[in-house]
Design a protein around this motif. Structure first.
Motif, PDB file in Angstrom:
ATOM      1  N   MET A 108       0.847  -1.162   0.000  1.00 36.58           N
ATOM      2  CA  MET A 108       0.000   0.000   0.000  1.00 36.58           C
ATOM      3  C   MET A 108       0.903   1.239   0.000  1.00 36.58           C
ATOM      4  SD  MET A 108      -2.834   1.447   2.720  1.00 36.58           S
ATOM      5  CE  MET A 108      -2.108   0.702   4.107  1.00 36.58           C
ATOM      6  N   VAL A 109       0.464   2.240  -0.696  1.00 37.64           N
ATOM      7  CA  VAL A 109       1.114   3.543  -0.640  1.00 37.64           C
ATOM      8  C   VAL A 109      -0.002   4.570  -0.436  1.00 37.64           C
ATOM      9  CG1 VAL A 109       1.106   3.886  -3.143  1.00 37.64           C
ATOM     10  CG2 VAL A 109       2.742   5.116  -1.758  1.00 37.64           C
ATOM     11  N   ALA A 110       0.234   5.496   0.482  1.00 39.02           N
ATOM     12  CA  ALA A 110      -0.801   6.473   0.806  1.00 39.02           C
ATOM     13  C   ALA A 110      -0.185   7.829   1.117  1.00 39.02           C
ATOM     14  CB  ALA A 110      -1.610   5.983   2.013  1.00 39.02           C
ATOM     15  N   ALA A 111      -0.944   8.858   0.810  1.00 43.20           N
ATOM     16  CA  ALA A 111      -0.564  10.234   1.158  1.00 43.20           C
ATOM     17  C   ALA A 111      -1.848  11.018   1.347  1.00 43.20           C
ATOM     18  CB  ALA A 111       0.285  10.856   0.063  1.00 43.20           C
ATOM     19  N   LYS A 112      -1.850  11.930   2.302  1.00 40.74           N
ATOM     20  CA  LYS A 112      -3.053  12.716   2.578  1.00 40.74           C
ATOM     21  C   LYS A 112      -2.727  14.201   2.610  1.00 40.74           C
ATOM     22  CE  LYS A 112      -6.833  13.173   5.845  1.00 40.74           C
ATOM     23  NZ  LYS A 112      -8.004  12.957   5.060  1.00 40.74           N
ATOM     24  N   ASP A 113      -3.455  14.945   1.801  1.00 42.64           N
ATOM     25  CA  ASP A 113      -3.338  16.409   1.754  1.00 42.64           C
ATOM     26  C   ASP A 113      -1.891  16.890   1.578  1.00 42.64           C
ATOM     27  OD1 ASP A 113      -6.093  16.657   2.028  1.00 42.64           O
ATOM     28  OD2 ASP A 113      -5.982  16.658   4.215  1.00 42.64           O
ATOM     29  N   VAL A 114      -1.191  16.296   0.630  1.00 51.20           N
ATOM     30  CA  VAL A 114       0.185  16.687   0.327  1.00 51.20           C
ATOM     31  C   VAL A 114       0.159  18.023  -0.424  1.00 51.20           C
ATOM     32  CG1 VAL A 114       2.293  16.061  -0.907  1.00 51.20           C
ATOM     33  CG2 VAL A 114       0.916  14.291   0.205  1.00 51.20           C
ATOM     34  N   PRO A 115       0.864  19.028   0.081  1.00 50.54           N
ATOM     35  CA  PRO A 115       0.871  20.312  -0.624  1.00 50.54           C
ATOM     36  C   PRO A 115       1.712  20.236  -1.896  1.00 50.54           C
ATOM     37  CG  PRO A 115       2.151  20.453   1.411  1.00 50.54           C
ATOM     38  CD  PRO A 115       1.581  19.074   1.340  1.00 50.54           C
ATOM     39  N   SER A 141      -4.275  13.808  -2.497  1.00 51.83           N
ATOM     40  CA  SER A 141      -4.325  12.654  -1.603  1.00 51.83           C
ATOM     41  C   SER A 141      -4.499  11.407  -2.457  1.00 51.83           C
ATOM     42  CB  SER A 141      -5.514  12.759  -0.639  1.00 51.83           C
ATOM     43  OG  SER A 141      -5.405  13.888   0.189  1.00 51.83           O
ATOM     44  N   PHE A 142      -3.928  10.301  -2.009  1.00 58.47           N
ATOM     45  CA  PHE A 142      -4.120   9.043  -2.733  1.00 58.47           C
ATOM     46  C   PHE A 142      -3.879   7.861  -1.817  1.00 58.47           C
ATOM     47  CE2 PHE A 142       0.146  10.622  -3.572  1.00 58.47           C
ATOM     48  CZ  PHE A 142       0.945   9.556  -3.214  1.00 58.47           C
ATOM     49  N   LEU A 143      -4.481   6.753  -2.184  1.00 55.68           N
ATOM     50  CA  LEU A 143      -4.300   5.473  -1.504  1.00 55.68           C
ATOM     51  C   LEU A 143      -4.339   4.415  -2.589  1.00 55.68           C
ATOM     52  CD1 LEU A 143      -4.265   3.584   1.015  1.00 55.68           C
ATOM     53  CD2 LEU A 143      -6.752   3.613   0.882  1.00 55.68           C
ATOM     54  N   VAL A 144      -3.276   3.632  -2.733  1.00 51.37           N
ATOM     55  CA  VAL A 144      -3.214   2.577  -3.741  1.00 51.37           C
ATOM     56  C   VAL A 144      -2.816   1.277  -3.043  1.00 51.37           C
ATOM     57  CG1 VAL A 144      -2.221   1.817  -5.925  1.00 51.37           C
ATOM     58  CG2 VAL A 144      -2.486   4.263  -5.478  1.00 51.37           C
ATOM     59  N   ARG A 187      -7.648   5.248  -4.755  1.00 52.27           N
ATOM     60  CA  ARG A 187      -8.502   6.426  -4.576  1.00 52.27           C
ATOM     61  C   ARG A 187      -7.603   7.635  -4.723  1.00 52.27           C
ATOM     62  NH1 ARG A 187     -11.153   5.047   1.099  1.00 52.27           N
ATOM     63  NH2 ARG A 187      -9.079   4.234   1.340  1.00 52.27           N
ATOM     64  N   PHE A 188      -8.047   8.617  -5.475  1.00 47.70           N
ATOM     65  CA  PHE A 188      -7.244   9.802  -5.746  1.00 47.70           C
ATOM     66  C   PHE A 188      -8.115  11.037  -5.610  1.00 47.70           C
ATOM     67  CE2 PHE A 188      -6.089   6.180  -8.294  1.00 47.70           C
ATOM     68  CZ  PHE A 188      -4.740   6.050  -8.063  1.00 47.70           C
ATOM     69  N   SER A 189      -7.548  12.113  -5.080  1.00 45.37           N
ATOM     70  CA  SER A 189      -8.276  13.374  -5.023  1.00 45.37           C
ATOM     71  C   SER A 189      -7.281  14.525  -5.027  1.00 45.37           C
ATOM     72  CB  SER A 189      -9.157  13.450  -3.770  1.00 45.37           C
ATOM     73  OG  SER A 189      -8.362  13.424  -2.599  1.00 45.37           O
ATOM     74  N   PRO A 193     -15.071   5.638  -7.148  1.00 44.29           N
ATOM     75  CA  PRO A 193     -14.822   4.641  -6.096  1.00 44.29           C
ATOM     76  C   PRO A 193     -14.382   3.312  -6.717  1.00 44.29           C
ATOM     77  CG  PRO A 193     -16.925   5.743  -5.750  1.00 44.29           C
ATOM     78  CD  PRO A 193     -16.427   6.163  -7.106  1.00 44.29           C
ATOM     79  N   GLY A 194     -13.376   2.711  -6.151  1.00 45.10           N
ATOM     80  CA  GLY A 194     -12.916   1.406  -6.623  1.00 45.10           C
ATOM     81  C   GLY A 194     -12.148   1.434  -7.926  1.00 45.10           C
ATOM     82  N   ALA A 195     -11.581   2.584  -8.314  1.00 43.90           N
ATOM     83  CA  ALA A 195     -10.768   2.642  -9.529  1.00 43.90           C
ATOM     84  C   ALA A 195      -9.704   1.552  -9.450  1.00 43.90           C
ATOM     85  CB  ALA A 195     -10.125   4.018  -9.661  1.00 43.90           C
TER      86      ALA A 195
END
Length: 101
Positions: free
Chosen positions: A1-8, A26-29, A66-68, A80-82
């Motif tokens: 898993m790789v994740a990041a939240k609200d990275v500027p 933000s992303f979670l893979v 999930r990406f935003s 959802p679920g990409a």
């Protein structure tokens, strides 16, 4: 898993353009193997500049993400679920360079 939240990050509307806008992403893979793993690479049996100068074990996989992102006046969210059902994913371990010893 790789994740990041609200990275500027900085968004530009043209590559290397002068108009810069602060943004966040933000992303979670996540990956899950879908088949057996196979050994790859030739290690030190080839020269250090050869593309096969690594050792690894890789398996075909399915990834889900999930990406935003958001900036001034614009935001996006992935479906959802990409996933990679219609593409390709792989999971494994690799070592190269000084880690071949």
């Amino acid at each position: 898993m790789v994740a990041a939240k609200d990275v500027p990050v900085i968004d530009t509307f043209q590559f290397a353009g002068s108009f810069l806008v602060p943004a966040t992403v933000s992303f979670l893979v996540e990956w899950e193997a879908t088949g057996p793993s196979h050994k790859r690479g030739s290690g030190k049996a080839v020269g250090p500049k050869n593309p096969a100068a690594f050792r690894g074990t890789f398996a075909p996989a399915r990834s889900t993400g999930r990406f935003s992102g958001a900036e001034l006046g614009f935001s996006f969210v992935s479906k959802p679920g990409a996933n990679t059902e219609r593409g390709y994913a792989e999971i494994g371990t690799e070592r190269n360079g000084v880690f071949l010893s």
